[in-house]
Design an enzyme around this catalytic site. Structure first.
Site, PDB file in Angstrom:
ATOM      1  N   GLU A  81      37.284  -0.775  -3.047  1.00 41.11           N
ATOM      2  CA  GLU A  81      36.895  -0.733  -4.458  1.00 41.11           C
ATOM      3  C   GLU A  81      38.099  -0.766  -5.388  1.00 41.11           C
ATOM      4  OE1 GLU A  81      33.923  -0.823  -5.922  1.00 41.11           O
ATOM      5  OE2 GLU A  81      32.830  -1.010  -4.037  1.00 41.11           O
ATOM      6  N   GLN A 120      27.948   0.216   4.037  1.00 41.95           N
ATOM      7  CA  GLN A 120      26.659   0.754   3.578  1.00 41.95           C
ATOM      8  C   GLN A 120      25.536   0.478   4.572  1.00 41.95           C
ATOM      9  OE1 GLN A 120      26.143  -0.913  -0.345  1.00 41.95           O
ATOM     10  NE2 GLN A 120      27.429   0.643  -1.310  1.00 41.95           N
TER      11      GLN A 120
END
Length: 421
Positions: A308, A166
């Site tokens: 994830e 990110q």
């Protein structure tokens, strides 16, 4: 107070589910629409805690949102951005995507969030902004202040993004609006979650942004220029879908969800992991079905492309009848909670045999017993606990509210899954 992870079920699963839009694509779509040169209409957006906070933050910074239907919204960008206080909750997307946009405003914007968010890494992103000419107060962690000057110089930026992809996406998303564009390079060790960066690049190119990335090099060049408005439909969230598709591996039966024909989400990784763990994957136009026997196969999993999946993969491997492992996910120690430590603690408390490694987990066969599975305010931990409840009688979760972060009706979808909705 503890909450049951799942209603009782009888027999193998037989379910077809509609999973809401991608959190990652919704967050990027909202931000790019706010940066665009005209209004955009987004359809299929996710309505969850993270995306509501993103929407509220962009409104604080000057964007306008008009609801056109239950999952359709028009985003009108401001002529100029306005500074303000930004609440990020526990969302990495907010604390890492919005500071570059806030730097385009005139004045200080203060960022803060949940107590757990203050432990999440953000310093490399803020250092990148500093290199681009932005003044930051307290650039080590939340809370911090971005002093916007109405414009950002941009240019050459070098950061270590090994703790989160990110950091790269956050700078790329606003880079075209910097005066000199952006020449961004990752200087650290392994860069995690590359499909998320690919999603960022694809969405920028869809909006006319010129962005170059030399194959095999972690370096991106974003040319300065406008970000074009674009009406888009958000894909379903394939990581959220994976939780439900994994259920037949534990309980037997089959589960079907919508599945895009072409996507830059980590679709292939999701399906290959489910296959490695014993699922039978069947593709048909617009959907995918996973069938299982109720027996989990042991596997050695590299989840560096889709970290994830770590929590649900660990839960599944804890139910396997042979040793398995997960690698390539050391950076998830800096997610909503330290996921590796949390998984080790919670699963071992139920009788599991997990041990942390430098970049993952080793998991040995064990018989799990009843108890309380603590979610640590982490939606992915809650998903793992729900899967375990299909195999472990007497298991309960201490908190399901954390699932609203990315999947507001998780309890309702789970009830549909087990056939009691």
């Amino acid at each position: 107070m503890t909450l049951p992870a799942a209603p009782a079920r009888s027999g193998p699963l037989r379910a077809t589910l509609v999973v809401p839009g991608s959190k990652s694509a919704t967050a990027r779509g909202y931000l790019l629409a706010a940066l665009a040169d005209a209004p955009s209409v987004l359809t299929g957006v996710l309505d969850a805690r993270d995306t509501r906070l993103m929407r509220a933050a962009l409104q604080t910074l000057g964007a306008q949102f008009t609801d056109l239907g239950p999952d359709t919204v028009r985003v009108t960008p401001p002529v100029t951005f306005t500074a303000g206080d930004i609440e990020v909750g526990l969302a990495g997307t907010l604390m890492r995507f919005l500071p570059p946009l806030a730097a385009l405003a005139q004045g200080p914007s203060r960022f803060d969030g949940d107590a757990e968010a203050r432990l999440r890494p953000v310093a490399p992103l803020l250092d990148g902004l500093r290199q681009a000419g932005v003044r930051i107060e307290h650039p080590e962690a939340l809370p911090f202040i971005v002093h916007g000057a109405g414009a950002v110089r941009g240019g050459t930026v070098r950061i270590d993004a090994s703790a989160s992809s990110q950091f790269i996406s956050g700078l790329l998303l606003s880079g075209a609006r910097f005066a000199e564009g952006l020449d961004l390079a990752h200087t650290g060790a392994t860069l995690p979650s590359r499909p998320h960066i690919a999603l960022t690049v694809a969405m920028l190119r869809e909006r006319g942004v010129t962005i170059e990335n030399t194959p095999g090099q972690d370096r991106w060049h974003v040319a300065p220029g406008p970000i074009g408005a674009r009406d888009v439909t958000i894909e379903p969230d394939l990581i959220n879908a994976a939780t439900f598709l994994a259920a037949p591996l534990v309980a037997g039966g089959s589960v079907t969800t919508a599945w895009p024909e072409h996507t830059v989400q980590a679709a292939d990784t999701v399906l290959s992991v489910l296959t490695a763990l014993g699922g039978e994957v069947t593709r048909s136009p617009g959907e995918v079905t996973v069938t299982g026997t109720g027996r989990v196969s042991a596997a050695e999993l590299d989840l560096s492309e889709a970290s994830e999946l770590t929590c649900i993969a660990a839960a599944l491997l804890a139910l396997a009848d042979a040793p398995g492992s997960i690698r390539g996910v050391g950076h998830v120690r800096g997610h909503e909670t330290d996921r590796l430590a949390a998984l080790e603690t919670e699963l071992n408390a139920l009788g599991g045999r997990l041990a942390q490694t430098a970049d993952g987990l080793r998991i040995a066969p064990a018989t799990l017993g009843a108890g309380v599975f603590h979610t640590c305010a982490d939606h992915r931990m809650a998903h793992a606990g729900a899967l375990l409840s299909l195999a472990v009688d007497g298991l309960s979760l201490d908190d399901l509210n954390c699932t609203t972060k990315t999947l507001p009706d998780f309890p309702g979808l789970w009830a549909t899954l087990v056939g009691v909705a």
